[in-house]
Scaffold this motif. Structure first.
Motif, mmCIF file in Angstrom:
data_model
loop_
_atom_site.group_PDB
_atom_site.id
_atom_site.type_symbol
_atom_site.label_atom_id
_atom_site.label_comp_id
_atom_site.label_asym_id
_atom_site.label_seq_id
_atom_site.Cartn_x
_atom_site.Cartn_y
_atom_site.Cartn_z
ATOM 1 N N ARG A 202 38.843 41.749 43.234
ATOM 2 C CA ARG A 202 37.963 41.185 44.687
ATOM 3 C C ARG A 202 38.409 39.869 44.705
ATOM 4 N NH1 ARG A 202 33.476 42.154 47.388
ATOM 5 N NH2 ARG A 202 33.464 40.765 49.148
ATOM 6 N N THR A 203 38.807 38.779 43.820
ATOM 7 C CA THR A 203 39.027 37.587 43.959
ATOM 8 C C THR A 203 40.510 37.533 44.660
ATOM 9 O OG1 THR A 203 37.561 36.977 42.034
ATOM 10 C CG2 THR A 203 39.396 35.462 42.746
ATOM 11 N N ALA A 204 41.226 38.235 44.324
ATOM 12 C CA ALA A 204 42.584 38.268 44.639
ATOM 13 C C ALA A 204 42.495 38.893 46.181
ATOM 14 C CB ALA A 204 43.495 39.237 43.790
ATOM 15 N N PHE A 205 41.724 39.566 46.586
ATOM 16 C CA PHE A 205 41.630 40.296 47.877
ATOM 17 C C PHE A 205 41.170 39.243 48.782
ATOM 18 C CE2 PHE A 205 39.135 42.003 51.363
ATOM 19 C CZ PHE A 205 40.076 43.042 51.796
ATOM 20 N N ASP A 206 40.184 38.576 48.297
ATOM 21 C CA ASP A 206 39.506 37.616 49.188
ATOM 22 C C ASP A 206 40.329 36.474 49.604
ATOM 23 O OD1 ASP A 206 37.285 38.806 49.354
ATOM 24 O OD2 ASP A 206 36.219 37.840 47.453
ATOM 25 N N ALA A 207 41.423 35.925 48.563
ATOM 26 C CA ALA A 207 42.392 35.092 48.473
ATOM 27 C C ALA A 207 43.403 35.633 49.539
ATOM 28 C CB ALA A 207 43.099 34.706 47.413
ATOM 29 N N ALA A 209 42.866 37.596 52.123
ATOM 30 C CA ALA A 209 42.380 37.662 53.360
ATOM 31 C C ALA A 209 42.148 36.312 54.025
ATOM 32 C CB ALA A 209 40.821 38.037 53.485
ATOM 33 N N SER A 210 42.022 35.182 53.170
ATOM 34 C CA SER A 210 42.096 33.955 53.631
ATOM 35 C C SER A 210 43.369 33.358 53.918
ATOM 36 C CB SER A 210 41.325 33.006 52.259
ATOM 37 O OG SER A 210 41.479 31.751 52.850
ATOM 38 N N ARG A 211 44.326 33.818 53.208
ATOM 39 C CA ARG A 211 45.772 33.305 53.619
ATOM 40 C C ARG A 211 46.300 34.161 54.970
ATOM 41 N NH1 ARG A 211 47.020 34.652 48.180
ATOM 42 N NH2 ARG A 211 47.905 36.592 48.755
ATOM 43 N N HIS A 261 51.792 47.038 50.366
ATOM 44 C CA HIS A 261 50.969 46.907 49.503
ATOM 45 C C HIS A 261 50.215 45.398 49.417
ATOM 46 C CE1 HIS A 261 51.352 50.168 46.500
ATOM 47 N NE2 HIS A 261 52.146 50.726 47.465
ATOM 48 N N PRO A 262 49.029 45.166 49.058
ATOM 49 C CA PRO A 262 48.392 44.081 48.952
ATOM 50 C C PRO A 262 48.952 43.078 48.035
ATOM 51 C CG PRO A 262 46.771 45.386 48.353
ATOM 52 C CD PRO A 262 48.023 46.357 48.772
ATOM 53 N N ARG A 263 49.687 43.638 46.999
ATOM 54 C CA ARG A 263 50.300 42.736 45.937
ATOM 55 C C ARG A 263 49.496 42.252 45.179
ATOM 56 N NH1 ARG A 263 55.393 39.676 48.531
ATOM 57 N NH2 ARG A 263 56.525 41.375 49.638
ATOM 58 N N ILE A 264 48.383 43.120 44.507
ATOM 59 C CA ILE A 264 47.224 42.776 43.858
ATOM 60 C C ILE A 264 47.270 43.740 42.653
ATOM 61 C CG2 ILE A 264 44.840 42.871 43.486
ATOM 62 C CD1 ILE A 264 44.532 42.166 46.303
#
Length: 296
Positions: A202-207, A209-211, A261-264
């Motif tokens: 989730r932390t990587a996803f939020d980052a 979305a912010s980018r 891919h979201p690269r997470i």
């Protein structure tokens, strides 16, 4: 003065239960009487075997050594009785703890070399990180599967083994997900089923979305992969999940995967406790997994 094996057995029972009150009830003894028996054993050995942290009992280093010997002693006694009675059992046990939220498909994949053996019984328990690490500390489990490393605690000699890393994808129903649609457009247009805040994914996803300067619509936040799989199947939204969680649905076409891919990545760990008498099945399983990962 010879060792009193009654005292040792009482210590052995408490160490495996991890709770003095519960053990006293199971043995039909008063808590004070059980405490006296253990105290006498400590005096005989010249070392404290337990230390209290809050309301919990934790083995000291001497306690872990004593438990290793007690396991060997009482296991040998059971084998003696079984051998002379003609009921010797060759099956071995492996006690595994896994996060309740961890993918069942991943658990089965990791344990498959042991699950297929007729001479091994696997006891699989699920729970929270605190519950599982407590079970590891009291030797009620031999191995814990997690998707985050345990906290660094110098009082507890954890051994953390990285056993896997998987790309996380965006999946959804054919009616909702156009696989070739750009990731940013999916984030703008579709509701998402996400892991709860605080998880590494989730932390990587939020980052991400912010980018991309996007504030996604969140349909649900869940910490259980089985629930995430169900919500994706029910078409509640697009799910951020490792493909192994929804393997059957992807193969059947009930769900499909976004091309971009979201690269997470989600990382998986096997956590053990440094022990004088480790369960040999644990080392065998870790070695098998390392060998298969190297060959692949």
């Amino acid at each position: 003065m010879p060792l009193n094996y009654h005292h040792l057995r009482y210590f052995w029972a408490v160490a495996h239960d991890g709770n003095l009150t519960r053990t006293a009830q199971r043995l039909n003894l008063s808590q004070s009487a059980l405490s006296v028996q253990i105290k006498q054993l400590e005096e005989r050995l010249g070392h404290d075997l337990f230390e209290r942290r809050g309301r919990q009992l934790h083995l000291t280093e001497a306690g872990r050594i004593a438990l290793g010997h007690a396991d060997a002693i009482f296991s040998a006694g059971q084998e003696l009785v079984a051998t002379l009675s003609g009921t010797v059992q060759s099956r071995k046990a492996l006690r595994v703890g896994a996060l309740a939220t961890l993918s069942r498909n991943f658990q089965i994949g990791f344990l498959r070399p042991i699950l297929s053996r007729s001479d091994v019984e696997v006891v699989l328990r699920s729970g929270s990180p605190a519950e599982l690490l407590e079970g590891l500390g009291t030797l009620n489990v031999d191995l814990v599967l997690m998707n985050r490393p345990p906290p660094d605690d110098s009082l507890t000699p954890y051994e953390t083994h990285k056993i896997g890393e998987q790309d996380v994808s965006i999946v959804g129903s054919p009616a909702r997900l156009e696989p070739d649609r750009p990731l940013r457009e999916l984030l703008l247009e579709q509701p998402f089923i996400l892991p709860t805040a605080g998880s590494s994914v989730r932390t990587a996803f939020d980052a991400l979305a912010s980018r991309l300067s996007v504030r996604p619509q969140i349909a649900a936040e869940v910490d259980d992969m089985a629930m995430m799989r169900l919500l994706a199947r029910e078409d509640i939204g697009l799910a951020l999940v490792a493909p192994i969680v929804v393997t059957d649905e992807l193969n059947s076409g009930r769900l499909r995967e976004a091309s971009e891919h979201p690269r997470i990545q989600e990382t998986f760990y096997a956590v053990t406790l440094r022990r004088r008498f480790p369960n040999p099945l644990v080392q065998e399983l870790l070695e098998r997994h390392a060998a298969s990962a190297f060959l692949s």
